[in-house]
Motif scaffolding. Structure first.
Motif, PDB file in Angstrom:
ATOM      1  N   ARG A   5      -1.023   7.978 -10.554  1.00 43.57           N
ATOM      2  CA  ARG A   5      -2.411   8.261 -10.207  1.00 43.57           C
ATOM      3  C   ARG A   5      -2.491   9.061  -8.917  1.00 43.57           C
ATOM      4  NH1 ARG A   5      -4.464   2.105 -10.095  1.00 43.57           N
ATOM      5  NH2 ARG A   5      -2.622   2.019  -8.777  1.00 43.57           N
ATOM      6  N   LEU A   6      -3.493   9.905  -8.820  1.00 46.07           N
ATOM      7  CA  LEU A   6      -3.804  10.650  -7.598  1.00 46.07           C
ATOM      8  C   LEU A   6      -4.950   9.899  -6.930  1.00 46.07           C
ATOM      9  CD1 LEU A   6      -3.878  14.213  -9.188  1.00 46.07           C
ATOM     10  CD2 LEU A   6      -2.056  13.265  -7.794  1.00 46.07           C
ATOM     11  N   ILE A   7      -4.637   9.157  -5.869  1.00 43.43           N
ATOM     12  CA  ILE A   7      -5.597   8.246  -5.262  1.00 43.43           C
ATOM     13  C   ILE A   7      -6.141   8.817  -3.957  1.00 43.43           C
ATOM     14  CG2 ILE A   7      -5.880   5.946  -4.245  1.00 43.43           C
ATOM     15  CD1 ILE A   7      -3.668   4.968  -6.153  1.00 43.43           C
ATOM     16  N   ASN A   8      -7.459   8.872  -3.846  1.00 38.08           N
ATOM     17  CA  ASN A   8      -8.113   9.216  -2.590  1.00 38.08           C
ATOM     18  C   ASN A   8      -8.000   7.968  -1.722  1.00 38.08           C
ATOM     19  OD1 ASN A   8     -10.129   9.345  -0.526  1.00 38.08           O
ATOM     20  ND2 ASN A   8     -11.150  10.970  -1.669  1.00 38.08           N
ATOM     21  N   LEU A   9      -7.009   7.944  -0.846  1.00 36.80           N
ATOM     22  CA  LEU A   9      -6.686   6.715  -0.127  1.00 36.80           C
ATOM     23  C   LEU A   9      -7.768   6.290   0.869  1.00 36.80           C
ATOM     24  CD1 LEU A   9      -4.627   4.520  -0.301  1.00 36.80           C
ATOM     25  CD2 LEU A   9      -3.281   5.691   1.421  1.00 36.80           C
ATOM     26  N   PRO A  10      -8.366   7.182   1.663  1.00 36.11           N
ATOM     27  CA  PRO A  10      -9.418   6.710   2.568  1.00 36.11           C
ATOM     28  C   PRO A  10     -10.581   6.031   1.835  1.00 36.11           C
ATOM     29  CG  PRO A  10      -8.680   8.875   3.238  1.00 36.11           C
ATOM     30  CD  PRO A  10      -8.037   8.583   1.904  1.00 36.11           C
TER      31      PRO A  10
ATOM     32  N   ASP B 157     -11.511  -0.602  -4.244  1.00 35.41           N
ATOM     33  CA  ASP B 157     -11.294  -0.215  -5.637  1.00 35.41           C
ATOM     34  C   ASP B 157     -10.623   1.144  -5.628  1.00 35.41           C
ATOM     35  OD1 ASP B 157     -12.547  -2.383  -7.051  1.00 35.41           O
ATOM     36  OD2 ASP B 157     -14.486  -1.565  -6.460  1.00 35.41           O
ATOM     37  N   VAL B 158      -9.681   1.358  -6.552  1.00 32.77           N
ATOM     38  CA  VAL B 158      -8.974   2.634  -6.592  1.00 32.77           C
ATOM     39  C   VAL B 158      -9.958   3.755  -6.922  1.00 32.77           C
ATOM     40  CG1 VAL B 158      -7.207   3.982  -7.791  1.00 32.77           C
ATOM     41  CG2 VAL B 158      -6.747   1.614  -7.151  1.00 32.77           C
ATOM     42  N   VAL B 159     -10.001   4.746  -6.035  1.00 29.50           N
ATOM     43  CA  VAL B 159     -10.830   5.937  -6.214  1.00 29.50           C
ATOM     44  C   VAL B 159      -9.884   7.112  -6.436  1.00 29.50           C
ATOM     45  CG1 VAL B 159     -12.534   7.481  -5.167  1.00 29.50           C
ATOM     46  CG2 VAL B 159     -12.628   5.000  -4.699  1.00 29.50           C
ATOM     47  N   TRP B 160     -10.021   7.747  -7.569  1.00 25.61           N
ATOM     48  CA  TRP B 160      -9.160   8.872  -7.895  1.00 25.61           C
ATOM     49  C   TRP B 160      -9.519  10.084  -7.048  1.00 25.61           C
ATOM     50  CZ3 TRP B 160      -5.748   9.542 -12.350  1.00 25.61           C
ATOM     51  CH2 TRP B 160      -5.452   8.343 -12.986  1.00 25.61           C
ATOM     52  N   TRP B 161      -8.494  10.849  -6.667  1.00 31.33           N
ATOM     53  CA  TRP B 161      -8.699  12.112  -5.976  1.00 31.33           C
ATOM     54  C   TRP B 161      -9.252  13.108  -6.977  1.00 31.33           C
ATOM     55  CZ3 TRP B 161      -6.048  16.817  -6.945  1.00 31.33           C
ATOM     56  CH2 TRP B 161      -6.289  17.836  -6.021  1.00 31.33           C
ATOM     57  N   GLU B 162     -10.223  13.900  -6.549  1.00 31.19           N
ATOM     58  CA  GLU B 162     -10.787  14.941  -7.394  1.00 31.19           C
ATOM     59  C   GLU B 162     -10.462  16.289  -6.789  1.00 31.19           C
ATOM     60  OE1 GLU B 162     -14.886  14.398  -8.478  1.00 31.19           O
ATOM     61  OE2 GLU B 162     -14.656  12.208  -8.432  1.00 31.19           O
ATOM     62  N   ARG B 163      -9.965  17.151  -7.600  1.00 33.58           N
ATOM     63  CA  ARG B 163      -9.602  18.499  -7.165  1.00 33.58           C
ATOM     64  C   ARG B 163     -10.835  19.275  -6.749  1.00 33.58           C
ATOM     65  NH1 ARG B 163      -5.684  22.718 -10.310  1.00 33.58           N
ATOM     66  NH2 ARG B 163      -5.439  24.133  -8.566  1.00 33.58           N
TER      67      ARG B 163
END
Length: 177
Positions: free
Chosen positions: A154-159, A166-172
């Protein structure tokens, strides 16, 4: 810590032009790993303050978008202190450049087993913008995926994830401006 490779012009491990630091040492031993030689903690060159200085100097050119830590395993307890030291220096020098980190651990495993239990994990994660988590799984290999090798990663937006729990996916981003 040792490092296996330092790429000073990388466009494969995160968006834009990046510096990529491949740390040495990994205990996951994923079948089909592209960087098996970096499993050995003694492989490569010693990571020093001069290595960090070189990274900082390279990134001074405005075209660089950020740095990526991968490996090996940057979140291995043996590597976290030096990865943190480098991440901290990068953010101090370039607060607008992003930091990506690839790990074979899942976010959930890190939170349960490392985050409040190991000395460097929490602070290190505070500097990471995107975490690509999960082991490489050869049976889930997919070469069409953006910035990852297998469908479980997964590509996770860590901040945002650390704030929301809750895991928030990074969006391009379509454009950067």
């Amino acid at each position: 810590m040792n490092y296996a490779e330092l790429k000073t012009y990388d466009v494969a491990n995160g968006p834009g032009i990046r510096v990529s630091l491949f740390v040495s040492g990994c205990t996951h031993a994923c079948k089909g790993c592209f960087n098996e030689q970096a499993w050995d903690f003694d492989y490569g060159k010693p990571f020093t303050d001069e290595t960090i200085d070189s990274i900082i100097d390279t990134m001074s050119f405005g075209a660089y978008r950020g740095i990526t830590f991968l490996g090996g395993e940057p979140m291995d307890p043996k590597n976290q202190e030096d990865v943190l030291k480098c991440a901290k220096r990068v953010k101090e020098a370039y607060p607008d450049k992003d930091i990506w980190l690839f790990t074979g651990y899942t976010y959930e495993y890190i939170m349960e087993n490392m985050y409040d239990k190991l000395p460097y994990t929490k602070e290190l994660m505070s500097f990471i913008d995107v975490m690509v988590d999960g082991p490489y799984v050869e049976s889930k290999r997919n070469i069409t995926l953006l910035f990852r090798g297998s469908e479980n990663q997964r590509l996770i937006n860590l901040p945002k994830t650390l704030v929301s729990n809750d895991v928030v996916w990074w969006e391009r981003e379509i454009s950067r401006g």
